[in-house]
Design an enzyme around this catalytic site. Structure first.
Site, PDB file in Angstrom:
ATOM      1  N   GLY A 150       0.815  -1.198   0.000  1.00 62.56           N
ATOM      2  CA  GLY A 150       0.000   0.000   0.000  1.00 62.56           C
ATOM      3  C   GLY A 150       0.852   1.253   0.000  1.00 62.56           C
ATOM      4  O   GLY A 150       2.059   1.227   0.283  1.00 62.56           O
ATOM      5  N   CYS A 151       0.225   2.386  -0.336  1.00 60.81           N
ATOM      6  CA  CYS A 151       0.971   3.636  -0.467  1.00 60.81           C
ATOM      7  C   CYS A 151       1.472   4.137   0.887  1.00 60.81           C
ATOM      8  O   CYS A 151       2.669   4.417   1.057  1.00 60.81           O
ATOM      9  CB  CYS A 151       0.125   4.684  -1.166  1.00 60.81           C
ATOM     10  SG  CYS A 151      -1.528   4.912  -0.455  1.00 60.81           S
ATOM     11  N   PHE A 152       0.575   4.249   1.892  1.00 65.62           N
ATOM     12  CA  PHE A 152       1.028   4.631   3.226  1.00 65.62           C
ATOM     13  C   PHE A 152       2.043   3.624   3.750  1.00 65.62           C
ATOM     14  O   PHE A 152       3.043   3.985   4.383  1.00 65.62           O
ATOM     15  CB  PHE A 152      -0.148   4.695   4.198  1.00 65.62           C
ATOM     16  CG  PHE A 152      -0.961   5.956   4.121  1.00 65.62           C
ATOM     17  CD1 PHE A 152      -0.357   7.196   4.004  1.00 65.62           C
ATOM     18  CD2 PHE A 152      -2.342   5.909   4.195  1.00 65.62           C
ATOM     19  CE1 PHE A 152      -1.107   8.360   3.947  1.00 65.62           C
ATOM     20  CE2 PHE A 152      -3.103   7.055   4.153  1.00 65.62           C
ATOM     21  CZ  PHE A 152      -2.490   8.290   4.015  1.00 65.62           C
ATOM     22  N   ALA A 153       1.783   2.340   3.506  1.00 65.80           N
ATOM     23  CA  ALA A 153       2.667   1.302   4.023  1.00 65.80           C
ATOM     24  C   ALA A 153       4.067   1.433   3.442  1.00 65.80           C
ATOM     25  O   ALA A 153       5.072   1.244   4.141  1.00 65.80           O
ATOM     26  CB  ALA A 153       2.093  -0.078   3.717  1.00 65.80           C
TER      27      ALA A 153
END
Length: 341
Positions: A150-153
């Site tokens: 994921g992007c935040f991850a």
């Protein structure tokens, strides 16, 4: 491997799918042969995505498993909650790179808590390698199924990865993560449509964002233990980008030179991580780069990291994973320079 591979994209009409098309058209090892889109099936590609007029003739196709099996590699940009049902029958029949969250979390109970429903095919999850190259490069080489992070991850993990590897994560670690409007996808919704959020800034999903357990899993895989994350996501009035601020209390005193040396040691050979004095979202826009900066006062360490959520946070990282999977140079198709303005 130098020959071109036959590549398909499911969910090709969305933002991540369009980025994959753009990157695929410029990749020396990719021949786009199957562009599947559920809602836009049968429509001309350049009518749905006018930017590709003159570059990509033809129409979007239905999501056809037979067409997918005829590909060498299939990218899936289907939404969370749809990929597992669509892709499970294809595991082992075509090489897969999934951009959803459906195969990232290995623990079934953690997945159910994060996404609000039980995983329908948990037996398939272990067949997917978590696709953060800076963490799992050796496992990604030659992999047959990859769960793109994921992007935040991605941004949060890269902010903390060197510290996890050095055993320097302890206690609660607050994370303030800010995203642009493209992270909400191409379909407008209340609170995510850009005209609404363009004059606003707000936090959402405090302590319950689905990427929090994903980050914890990645940092644990890197050797981190004895820590707990406190992720608060924010919606910001820009289009592309992720900005993360991580607050770490070091378990032992270190001077800034020592911390800088730790980050250099883990990132100096990474093609897409840059250590900076300060980071700006605008300076990674359109690239697969992650910029990282640190500031230290006594034992209090602040790490800031920025990525383009549609590139390093989605499609650019998927191409990086494709390169590792298929044996191409890691940077193939990803040499775009940051936009100047």
């Amino acid at each position: 491997m130098t020959s071109r591979l036959r590549v398909g994209i499911w969910g090709a009409s969305g933002y991540a799918g369009a980025e994959l098309i753009r990157l695929g058209l410029g990749h020396p090892g990719i021949e786009l042969v199957h562009l599947g889109a559920h809602r836009h099936a049968g429509e001309r590609i350049d009518a749905v995505l006018p930017a590709f007029q003159g570059w990509l003739p033809g129409s979007f196709e239905p999501l056809d498993p037979a067409r997918a099996r005829a590909c060498d590699v299939l990218f899936s940009c289907l939404p969370h909650g749809q990929s597992h049902d669509a892709l499970a029958p294809l595991v082992g029949q075509v090489r897969l790179i999934d951009l959803s969250g459906d195969f990232r979390l290995r623990d079934a109970a953690t997945y159910a808590a994060a996404y609000g429903h039980a995983h329908p095919c948990p037996e398939q999850v272990d067949r997917f390698v978590y696709g953060l190259p800076e963490l799992a490069r050796d496992r990604l080489r030659g992999a047959t199924a990859i769960a793109n992070p994921g992007c935040f991850a991605t941004a949060c993990t890269l902010a903390l990865l060197p510290l996890a590897r050095e055993g320097l994560l302890a206690g609660e670690i607050p994370l303030a993560a800010v995203t642009g409007s493209s992270g909400s996808g191409a379909t407008p919704g209340p609170g995510t449509h850009h005209p609404v959020r363009s004059q606003d800034f707000h936090a959402y999903k405090p302590f319950r964002h689905q990427h929090e357990p994903e980050i914890e899993q990645a940092l644990a895989d890197a050797g981190g233990e004895g820590f707990r994350l406190a992720l608060v996501a924010h919606s910001a009035p820009f289009v592309r980008g992720i900005h993360v601020t991580a607050f770490v209390t070091l378990p032992e005193p270190l001077d800034e030179a020592a911390v800088q040396a730790i980050f250099r040691r883990h990132y100096e050979a990474e093609p897409f991580v840059r250590l900076r004095d300060k980071v700006n979202v605008a300076q990674v826009r359109g690239t697969n780069l992650c910029d990282v900066a640190i500031a230290l006062r006594d034992r209090s360490l602040v790490v800031t990291a920025v990525i383009d959520n549609l590139m390093k946070g989605a499609s650019g990282q998927a191409i990086h994973n494709f390169n590792l999977m298929a044996g191409f140079d890691e940077t193939a198709g990803l040499q775009a320079l940051p936009l100047g303005v």
